[in-house]
Motif scaffolding. Structure first.
Motif, PDB file in Angstrom:
ATOM      1  N   ASP A   1       0.847  -1.195   0.000  1.00  0.00           N
ATOM      2  CA  ASP A   1       0.000   0.000   0.000  1.00  0.00           C
ATOM      3  C   ASP A   1       0.884   1.246   0.000  1.00  0.00           C
ATOM      4  OD1 ASP A   1      -2.389   1.458   0.123  1.00  0.00           O
ATOM      5  OD2 ASP A   1      -2.247   1.608   2.315  1.00  0.00           O
ATOM      6  N   PRO A   2       0.701   2.215  -0.890  1.00  0.00           N
ATOM      7  CA  PRO A   2      -0.416   2.297  -1.845  1.00  0.00           C
ATOM      8  C   PRO A   2      -0.200   1.488  -3.118  1.00  0.00           C
ATOM      9  CG  PRO A   2       0.923   4.264  -1.969  1.00  0.00           C
ATOM     10  CD  PRO A   2       1.498   3.448  -0.862  1.00  0.00           C
ATOM     11  N   VAL A   3       1.113   1.222  -3.457  1.00  0.00           N
ATOM     12  CA  VAL A   3       1.414   0.376  -4.618  1.00  0.00           C
ATOM     13  C   VAL A   3       2.430  -0.659  -4.170  1.00  0.00           C
ATOM     14  CG1 VAL A   3       0.892   2.129  -6.363  1.00  0.00           C
ATOM     15  CG2 VAL A   3       3.191   1.983  -5.396  1.00  0.00           C
ATOM     16  N   PRO A   4       2.442  -1.860  -4.762  1.00  0.00           N
ATOM     17  CA  PRO A   4       3.428  -2.876  -4.369  1.00  0.00           C
ATOM     18  C   PRO A   4       4.857  -2.362  -4.586  1.00  0.00           C
ATOM     19  CG  PRO A   4       1.694  -3.843  -5.704  1.00  0.00           C
ATOM     20  CD  PRO A   4       1.501  -2.370  -5.782  1.00  0.00           C
ATOM     21  N   THR A   5       5.643  -2.345  -3.523  1.00  0.00           N
ATOM     22  CA  THR A   5       6.999  -1.802  -3.580  1.00  0.00           C
ATOM     23  C   THR A   5       7.932  -2.679  -2.756  1.00  0.00           C
ATOM     24  OG1 THR A   5       6.133   0.455  -3.779  1.00  0.00           O
ATOM     25  CG2 THR A   5       8.454   0.219  -3.160  1.00  0.00           C
ATOM     26  N   LEU A   6       9.095  -3.006  -3.361  1.00  0.00           N
ATOM     27  CA  LEU A   6      10.145  -3.733  -2.649  1.00  0.00           C
ATOM     28  C   LEU A   6      11.122  -2.726  -2.053  1.00  0.00           C
ATOM     29  CD1 LEU A   6      10.949  -6.627  -5.159  1.00  0.00           C
ATOM     30  CD2 LEU A   6       9.507  -6.719  -3.127  1.00  0.00           C
ATOM     31  N   ILE A   7      11.528  -2.968  -0.808  1.00  0.00           N
ATOM     32  CA  ILE A   7      12.475  -2.085  -0.129  1.00  0.00           C
ATOM     33  C   ILE A   7      13.694  -2.908   0.267  1.00  0.00           C
ATOM     34  CG2 ILE A   7      12.876  -0.526   1.798  1.00  0.00           C
ATOM     35  CD1 ILE A   7       9.897  -0.021   1.922  1.00  0.00           C
ATOM     36  N   CYS A   8      14.845  -2.574  -0.316  1.00  0.00           N
ATOM     37  CA  CYS A   8      16.124  -3.213   0.033  1.00  0.00           C
ATOM     38  C   CYS A   8      16.886  -2.235   0.926  1.00  0.00           C
ATOM     39  CB  CYS A   8      16.918  -3.542  -1.222  1.00  0.00           C
ATOM     40  SG  CYS A   8      18.452  -4.442  -0.894  1.00  0.00           S
ATOM     41  N   HIS A   9      17.016  -2.594   2.181  1.00  0.00           N
ATOM     42  CA  HIS A   9      17.669  -1.714   3.157  1.00  0.00           C
ATOM     43  C   HIS A   9      19.081  -2.230   3.429  1.00  0.00           C
ATOM     44  CE1 HIS A   9      17.950   1.338   6.188  1.00  0.00           C
ATOM     45  NE2 HIS A   9      18.226   0.452   7.126  1.00  0.00           N
ATOM     46  N   THR A  10      20.079  -1.384   3.165  1.00  0.00           N
ATOM     47  CA  THR A  10      21.491  -1.714   3.358  1.00  0.00           C
ATOM     48  C   THR A  10      22.018  -0.864   4.500  1.00  0.00           C
ATOM     49  OG1 THR A  10      21.658  -2.116   0.982  1.00  0.00           O
ATOM     50  CG2 THR A  10      23.717  -1.935   2.198  1.00  0.00           C
ATOM     51  N   ASP A  11      22.506  -1.527   5.553  1.00  0.00           N
ATOM     52  CA  ASP A  11      22.822  -0.801   6.776  1.00  0.00           C
ATOM     53  C   ASP A  11      24.181  -1.214   7.338  1.00  0.00           C
ATOM     54  OD1 ASP A  11      22.491   0.922   8.896  1.00  0.00           O
ATOM     55  OD2 ASP A  11      21.292  -0.466  10.089  1.00  0.00           O
ATOM     56  N   HIS A  12      24.781  -0.295   8.094  1.00  0.00           N
ATOM     57  CA  HIS A  12      25.960  -0.565   8.921  1.00  0.00           C
ATOM     58  C   HIS A  12      27.168  -0.998   8.079  1.00  0.00           C
ATOM     59  CE1 HIS A  12      27.475  -0.888  12.979  1.00  0.00           C
ATOM     60  NE2 HIS A  12      28.053  -2.026  12.703  1.00  0.00           N
ATOM     61  N   TYR A  13      27.448  -0.280   6.974  1.00  0.00           N
ATOM     62  CA  TYR A  13      28.593  -0.631   6.137  1.00  0.00           C
ATOM     63  C   TYR A  13      29.605   0.509   6.131  1.00  0.00           C
ATOM     64  CZ  TYR A  13      26.028   2.223   2.761  1.00  0.00           C
ATOM     65  OH  TYR A  13      25.347   3.243   2.151  1.00  0.00           O
TER      66      TYR A  13
ATOM     67  N   GLN B   1       9.312  -0.325  -7.415  1.00  0.00           N
ATOM     68  CA  GLN B   1       7.901  -0.633  -7.609  1.00  0.00           C
ATOM     69  C   GLN B   1       7.760  -1.863  -8.507  1.00  0.00           C
ATOM     70  OE1 GLN B   1       5.502   2.636  -8.910  1.00  0.00           O
ATOM     71  NE2 GLN B   1       6.076   3.966  -7.189  1.00  0.00           N
ATOM     72  N   VAL B   2       6.879  -2.774  -8.113  1.00  0.00           N
ATOM     73  CA  VAL B   2       6.677  -4.017  -8.855  1.00  0.00           C
ATOM     74  C   VAL B   2       5.192  -4.202  -9.119  1.00  0.00           C
ATOM     75  CG1 VAL B   2       8.735  -5.105  -7.887  1.00  0.00           C
ATOM     76  CG2 VAL B   2       6.538  -5.377  -6.735  1.00  0.00           C
ATOM     77  N   SER B   3       4.893  -5.108 -10.019  1.00  0.00           N
ATOM     78  CA  SER B   3       3.498  -5.451 -10.321  1.00  0.00           C
ATOM     79  C   SER B   3       3.208  -6.857  -9.824  1.00  0.00           C
ATOM     80  CB  SER B   3       3.235  -5.349 -11.822  1.00  0.00           C
ATOM     81  OG  SER B   3       4.119  -6.207 -12.551  1.00  0.00           O
ATOM     82  N   ILE B   4       1.982  -7.083  -9.359  1.00  0.00           N
ATOM     83  CA  ILE B   4       1.566  -8.396  -8.898  1.00  0.00           C
ATOM     84  C   ILE B   4       1.251  -9.264 -10.115  1.00  0.00           C
ATOM     85  CG2 ILE B   4      -0.096  -9.665  -7.510  1.00  0.00           C
ATOM     86  CD1 ILE B   4       1.716  -7.869  -5.888  1.00  0.00           C
ATOM     87  N   PRO B   5       1.820 -10.446 -10.208  1.00  0.00           N
ATOM     88  CA  PRO B   5       1.519 -11.318 -11.362  1.00  0.00           C
ATOM     89  C   PRO B   5       0.029 -11.628 -11.425  1.00  0.00           C
ATOM     90  CG  PRO B   5       3.388 -12.151 -10.095  1.00  0.00           C
ATOM     91  CD  PRO B   5       2.767 -11.081  -9.282  1.00  0.00           C
ATOM     92  N   PRO B   6      -0.516 -11.786 -12.636  1.00  0.00           N
ATOM     93  CA  PRO B   6      -1.943 -12.113 -12.767  1.00  0.00           C
ATOM     94  C   PRO B   6      -2.245 -13.496 -12.195  1.00  0.00           C
ATOM     95  CG  PRO B   6      -0.832 -12.248 -14.896  1.00  0.00           C
ATOM     96  CD  PRO B   6       0.137 -11.650 -13.943  1.00  0.00           C
TER      97      PRO B   6
END
Length: 409
Positions: free
Chosen positions: A278-290, A331-336
């Motif tokens: 929500d509101p749109v399908p989104t992947l979040i890649c969090h890179t930390d402590h480098y 941002q990604v799309s949900i497969p049908p």
């Protein structure tokens, strides 16, 4: 029983074999001559600044005390050739046994990488810098006669030296992680009476002397033993502020020597991958402590690089311990419905890791059974609402009709 007896007999014979017995091999200390390929380096001022000229040379360390299984008779003495193709420096080493002497003796046979440079110091003195993967060596040697520090050597020249002072340090370059321990060592060999040693940190164009009373987590230990004096520097725990160039400064009589060591902090990133819908399908890649700053983030879809994507990357954020973090949004799309799920990989590359760090997440299409259940549940709610309304209407209508019939009667 016969088989067991045979096995026991074989075991006894094997253990008694001269190749298997753990017998102490006698080792002796004896002098040896060590030959090292070197370069004679001169500093020349020019119109565009300082430059270096290099000339091939050979360094012979005579009378170097080594510990070997072989007897002195099996170690041939170096014979000075009548004609030479490169200048030769013969330095008689008047020092106690050095723990790295055997490495110098076998450096070419073992294929170990070595760098050797000889430079005129002043007046009668030369300095030979020898670098191995884990140790720096500086040998100060005195020539029989004065030298011109600006003149190149004759290719057939032979310079005889006496080496009475040596400084060793290690490791030349060290990589460590935050919260770990780093230890730098510096030792002086020879007549060390009156020697002064100190550690300095050079960083961001500024230098400072390392003082345990002023620097948290820093300890300095001085140790003297039979013709040797050492000064070790221990840092625990490490922070990014300890990264830099460390200099072991040695002063003894007219000599001023420096050994330079690099300490680099490398902290691998901590990577997490999540999905928000929500509101749109989104992947979040969090890179930390480098640490250090440079990091690269790539996206893969079903095992192949996602080249046409336009992810949004946040700016680098500095953590309280000096490390960095950033987030990458895709941002990604949900497969049908009915399609196979999509596998997304966040691939993070950083100098602290030999291989990229990957995190995977699956984006699945909506399940038909779940969709059917949702429709059935919604239909049931509508039907229940209609039934409740009908019952309520009927309940209000029946008592009103009965009361009307009673009045008429």
């Amino acid at each position: 029983m016969k088989t067991i007896g045979s096995l026991l007999l074989g075991l006894i014979l094997t253990l008694s074999s001269p190749r298997i017995r753990c017998a102490a091999v006698p080792q002796t200390q004896h002098p040896a001559d060590v030959l090292l390929p070197c370069e004679y380096v001169l500093l020349e001022p020019g119109a565009e600044g300082l430059s270096f000229t290099r000339q091939k040379a050979t360094l012979v360390l005579r009378n170097l005390t080594v510990t070997e299984e072989e007897s002195p008779e099996t170690m041939p003495e170096y014979q000075t050739p009548e004609g030479t193709e490169v200048p030769i420096f013969e330095a008689t080493v008047n020092l106690p046994h050095l723990p790295f002497a055997e490495r110098l003796l076998h450096v070419e046979c073992d294929g170990e990488e070595i760098v050797c440079e000889i430079t005129p110091l002043y007046s009668h003195f030369f300095i030979a810098h020898i670098r191995l993967p884990e140790i720096n060596i500086a040998l100060v040697a005195k020539a029989e006669s004065a030298v011109d520090p600006d003149a190149p050597l004759d290719e057939k020249s032979i310079t005889r030296l006496s080496g009475d002072l040596l400084v060793s340090s290690g490791p030349p370059s060290q990589r460590a992680s935050i919260s770990k321990e780093a230890k730098l060592a510096c030792e002086v060999w020879g007549n060390v009476e009156g020697v002064d040693m100190a550690w300095h940190l050079q960083k961001d164009g500024k230098g400072k002397r390392m003082d345990p009373e002023e620097d948290s987590g820093v300890s300095v230990e001085k140790k003297a033993q039979g013709g040797k004096e050492g000064l070790s520097l221990t840092i625990n725990p490490l922070t990014v502020h300890h990264e830099g160039t460390y200099i072991c400064a040695v002063s003894l009589g007219p000599h001023r020597l420096q050994q330079i060591l690099q300490l680099k902090i490398k902290e691998p990133p901590q990577v997490t991958l999540s999905l928000i819908e929500d509101p749109v399908p989104t992947l979040i890649c969090h890179t930390d402590h480098y640490y250090p700053l440079d990091v690269e983030v790539e996206w893969h879809l079903n095992g192949a690089p996602l080249t046409d994507a336009t992810p949004v990357t946040s700016s680098h954020r500095r953590n309280s311990d000096g490390t960095y973090s950033l987030s990458n949004h895709l941002q990604v799309s949900i497969p049908p419905s009915g399609s196979p799920p999509d596998r997304y990989n966040c691939v993070v590359s950083h100098v602290s890791s030999e291989e990229p760090i990957q995190r995977e997440i699956t984006v699945s299409p909506p399940e038909p059974a779940l969709l059917f259940q949702i429709i059935c549940f919604a239909s049931s709610l509508v039907l229940l609402a209609v039934m409740l309304k009908a019952i309520y209407t009927f309940a209000r209508t029946v008592p009103h009709g009965a009361e009307k019939e009673k009045k008429l009667s």
